[in-house]
Write an enzyme that holds these catalytic residues in place. Structure first.
Site, PDB file in Angstrom:
ATOM      1  N   ARG A  96       0.890  -1.166   0.000  1.00  0.00           N
ATOM      2  CA  ARG A  96       0.000   0.000   0.000  1.00  0.00           C
ATOM      3  C   ARG A  96       0.923   1.208   0.000  1.00  0.00           C
ATOM      4  O   ARG A  96       1.609   1.476   0.988  1.00  0.00           O
ATOM      5  CB  ARG A  96      -0.922  -0.003   1.218  1.00  0.00           C
ATOM      6  CG  ARG A  96      -1.657   1.306   1.383  1.00  0.00           C
ATOM      7  CD  ARG A  96      -2.865   1.216   2.260  1.00  0.00           C
ATOM      8  NE  ARG A  96      -3.939   0.500   1.587  1.00  0.00           N
ATOM      9  CZ  ARG A  96      -5.208   0.496   2.007  1.00  0.00           C
ATOM     10  NH1 ARG A  96      -5.544   1.150   3.104  1.00  0.00           N
ATOM     11  NH2 ARG A  96      -6.120  -0.176   1.336  1.00  0.00           N
ATOM     12  N   HIS A 134      -6.922   1.183  -6.987  1.00  0.00           N
ATOM     13  CA  HIS A 134      -7.160   0.225  -5.897  1.00  0.00           C
ATOM     14  C   HIS A 134      -7.784  -1.054  -6.493  1.00  0.00           C
ATOM     15  O   HIS A 134      -8.946  -1.375  -6.246  1.00  0.00           O
ATOM     16  CB  HIS A 134      -8.103   0.876  -4.877  1.00  0.00           C
ATOM     17  CG  HIS A 134      -8.147   0.179  -3.548  1.00  0.00           C
ATOM     18  ND1 HIS A 134      -7.355  -0.894  -3.234  1.00  0.00           N
ATOM     19  CD2 HIS A 134      -8.910   0.424  -2.438  1.00  0.00           C
ATOM     20  CE1 HIS A 134      -7.621  -1.282  -1.992  1.00  0.00           C
ATOM     21  NE2 HIS A 134      -8.557  -0.500  -1.490  1.00  0.00           N
ATOM     22  N   GLN A 153      -9.598  -3.960  -4.394  1.00  0.00           N
ATOM     23  CA  GLN A 153     -10.927  -3.560  -3.928  1.00  0.00           C
ATOM     24  C   GLN A 153     -11.978  -3.853  -4.997  1.00  0.00           C
ATOM     25  O   GLN A 153     -13.058  -4.379  -4.713  1.00  0.00           O
ATOM     26  CB  GLN A 153     -10.927  -2.049  -3.607  1.00  0.00           C
ATOM     27  CG  GLN A 153     -12.286  -1.522  -3.178  1.00  0.00           C
ATOM     28  CD  GLN A 153     -12.726  -2.089  -1.844  1.00  0.00           C
ATOM     29  OE1 GLN A 153     -11.983  -2.022  -0.894  1.00  0.00           O
ATOM     30  NE2 GLN A 153     -13.933  -2.635  -1.770  1.00  0.00           N
ATOM     31  N   ASP A 174     -17.316   6.812  -2.326  1.00  0.00           N
ATOM     32  CA  ASP A 174     -16.127   6.636  -1.483  1.00  0.00           C
ATOM     33  C   ASP A 174     -15.925   7.944  -0.725  1.00  0.00           C
ATOM     34  O   ASP A 174     -16.558   8.969  -1.032  1.00  0.00           O
ATOM     35  CB  ASP A 174     -14.912   6.306  -2.381  1.00  0.00           C
ATOM     36  CG  ASP A 174     -13.650   5.953  -1.593  1.00  0.00           C
ATOM     37  OD1 ASP A 174     -13.749   5.691  -0.377  1.00  0.00           O
ATOM     38  OD2 ASP A 174     -12.562   5.940  -2.205  1.00  0.00           O
ATOM     39  N   CYS A 176     -16.285   1.149  -0.484  1.00  0.00           N
ATOM     40  CA  CYS A 176     -15.142   0.306  -0.091  1.00  0.00           C
ATOM     41  C   CYS A 176     -14.844   0.377   1.401  1.00  0.00           C
ATOM     42  O   CYS A 176     -14.164  -0.506   1.930  1.00  0.00           O
ATOM     43  CB  CYS A 176     -13.909   0.690  -0.904  1.00  0.00           C
ATOM     44  SG  CYS A 176     -13.309   2.355  -0.582  1.00  0.00           S
ATOM     45  N   ARG A 197     -13.433  -9.002   0.258  1.00  0.00           N
ATOM     46  CA  ARG A 197     -11.995  -8.702   0.138  1.00  0.00           C
ATOM     47  C   ARG A 197     -11.192  -9.961   0.460  1.00  0.00           C
ATOM     48  O   ARG A 197     -10.198 -10.264  -0.179  1.00  0.00           O
ATOM     49  CB  ARG A 197     -11.587  -7.567   1.098  1.00  0.00           C
ATOM     50  CG  ARG A 197     -12.176  -6.195   0.810  1.00  0.00           C
ATOM     51  CD  ARG A 197     -11.714  -5.629  -0.513  1.00  0.00           C
ATOM     52  NE  ARG A 197     -10.272  -5.569  -0.653  1.00  0.00           N
ATOM     53  CZ  ARG A 197      -9.485  -4.590  -0.199  1.00  0.00           C
ATOM     54  NH1 ARG A 197     -10.023  -3.557   0.413  1.00  0.00           N
ATOM     55  NH2 ARG A 197      -8.178  -4.621  -0.374  1.00  0.00           N
TER      56      ARG A 197
HETATM   57  N1   CP Z   1     -11.311  -0.563   1.552  1.00  0.00           N
HETATM   58  C1   CP Z   1     -10.049  -0.606   2.029  1.00  0.00           C
HETATM   59  O1   CP Z   1      -9.065  -0.762   1.304  1.00  0.00           O
HETATM   60  O2   CP Z   1      -9.983  -0.483   3.378  1.00  0.00           O
HETATM   61  P1   CP Z   1      -8.651  -0.331   4.248  1.00  0.00           P
HETATM   62  O3   CP Z   1      -8.103   1.050   3.991  1.00  0.00           O
HETATM   63  O4   CP Z   1      -9.141  -0.490   5.660  1.00  0.00           O
HETATM   64  O5   CP Z   1      -7.687  -1.389   3.847  1.00  0.00           O
HETATM   65  N1  NVA Z   2     -10.029   6.531  -1.698  1.00  0.00           N
HETATM   66  C1  NVA Z   2      -9.691   6.045  -0.375  1.00  0.00           C
HETATM   67  C2  NVA Z   2      -9.869   4.573  -0.298  1.00  0.00           C
HETATM   68  C3  NVA Z   2      -9.610   3.979   1.066  1.00  0.00           C
HETATM   69  C4  NVA Z   2      -9.719   2.498   1.080  1.00  0.00           C
HETATM   70  C5  NVA Z   2      -8.259   6.451  -0.031  1.00  0.00           C
HETATM   71  O1  NVA Z   2      -7.378   6.367  -0.899  1.00  0.00           O
HETATM   72  O2  NVA Z   2      -8.033   6.874   1.095  1.00  0.00           O
END
Ligand code: CP
Ligand code: NVA
Length: 311
Positions: free
Chosen positions: A111, A138, A141, A229, A268, A296
């Site tokens: 990440r 992402h 997701q 989101d 998400c 997930r």
């Molecule tokens: N939806 C998602 O990726 O959640 P997290 O940020 O908790 O991993």
């Molecule tokens: N768009 C959000 C998704 C979190 C899972 C972010 O990048 O923070």
């Protein structure tokens, strides 16, 4: 001499062909059906000796826990590395980190703050690299989201999904998915927060059925699924401006009523009630958000199995 097998990175849905993605999605459904005891045919060979390293430059609940549990359920093990635990946090290069980790582990999930970090990691790693979210996309997701859509609504082909809100990283992966799986995607975003041009140009080249508008009503009308989101993604600093621009884009009961009968709502998570979604929609009968979160786990098992050589 047989050709060396290409490393199965899972970086983005626009880089993987439809047949492969369909196979992963089918495996995700099969993984869910199998539950905790994953049958040998769904597991990669020698999985009991395989280790997944997970690097987190940003916080995570779902991605962190679902990847960890997924790897264990298919029979492997994991190591979680926060950025500051690694020399990466003190300035060691991605290039060197990629080559060193590749000597120890069998796959790396990251990440990353910046998409370039993911790309550089994959360029130098000799094991599969998985995108666990960047500022641009992402994809893991969206695999879970597609699984949820198929469970709750049915086949994706020819259906309509409406995205309402910020044209962010999750929206871009939805655009990739629309092209790969042949459904229509209508995006309602403020002009300033439309998805980035590269994603729009790619979708056009792929002849994806994508419509962009500033009007949420237009996007949602008759849609089979409404998705949103957070208005402020991790790492974004212009919170006040975003909230001003996005105020007319809350997914509430009145907006959901314009979607098709039986339409589902997806997010998400984490969700910010009263901003991008009303409490009533998030907790209401059309909401699929906790199935989505559960999926997930199943989608991750399928992604890991593919990366590690299954199928
Ligand atoms: N939806 C998602 O990726 O959640 P997290 O940020 O908790 O991993
Ligand atoms: N768009 C959000 C998704 C979190 C899972 C972010 O990048 O923070």
């Amino acid at each position: 001499m047989p050709e060396a097998r290409a490393i199965r990175h899972f970086l983005d849905l626009d880089e993987i062909d439809t047949k492969t993605l369909r196979g992963i999605l089918d495996a995700a459904h099969a993984m869910k059906k199998a539950g905790k005891s994953v049958p040998a045919k769904l597991r990669p060979k020698h999985i009991d000796s395989k280790v997944l390293a997970m690097i987190f430059e940003k916080p995570s609940t779902r991605t962190r826990v679902s990847f960890d549990v997924a790897m264990r359920q298919i029979g492997g093990t994991t190591i979680t590395l926060n950025n500051n635990d690694l020399q990466l946090g003190r300035g060691e290069s991605i290039k060197d980190t990629a080559r060193v980790l590749s000597r120890y582990v069998d796959a790396i999930m990251i990440r990353a703050n910046s998409h370039e970090t993911l790309v550089e990691l994959a360029q130098h790693a000799t094991v599969p690299v998985i995108n666990g979210l960047t500022d641009k996309t992402h994809p893991c997701q969206i695999m879970a989201d597609l699984q949820t859509f198929e469970e709750r609504v049915g086949p994706l082909k020819g259906r309509t999904v409406a995205w309402v809100g910020d044209g962010n990283n999750v929206a871009v992966s939805w655009m990739h998915a629309a092209a790969r799986f042949g459904f229509s995607l209508r995006l309602a975003c403020p002009a300033e927060l439309m998805p980035e041009k590269a994603a729009i140009d790619w979708a056009r080249r792929e002849k994806a059925a994508i419509m962009m508008t500033e009007d949420p009503d237009k996007a949602v009308k008759g849609a089979d699924c409404v998705v949103t989101d957070t208005w402020v993604s991790m790492g974004q600093t212009d919170e006040k401006r975003r909230k001003q621009l996005l105020r007319p884009y809350t997914v509430d009961e009145a907006l959901m009523a314009k979607a098709a009968k039986g339409a589902i709502f997806m997010h998400c998570l984490p969700a910010y009630r009263g901003n991008e979604v009303s409490e009533g929609v998030l907790e209401g009968p059309q909401s699929a958000v906790f199935d989505e979160a559960e999926n997930r786990l199943h989608a991750q098992k399928a992604i890991l199995a593919w990366c590690l050589g299954a199928g």
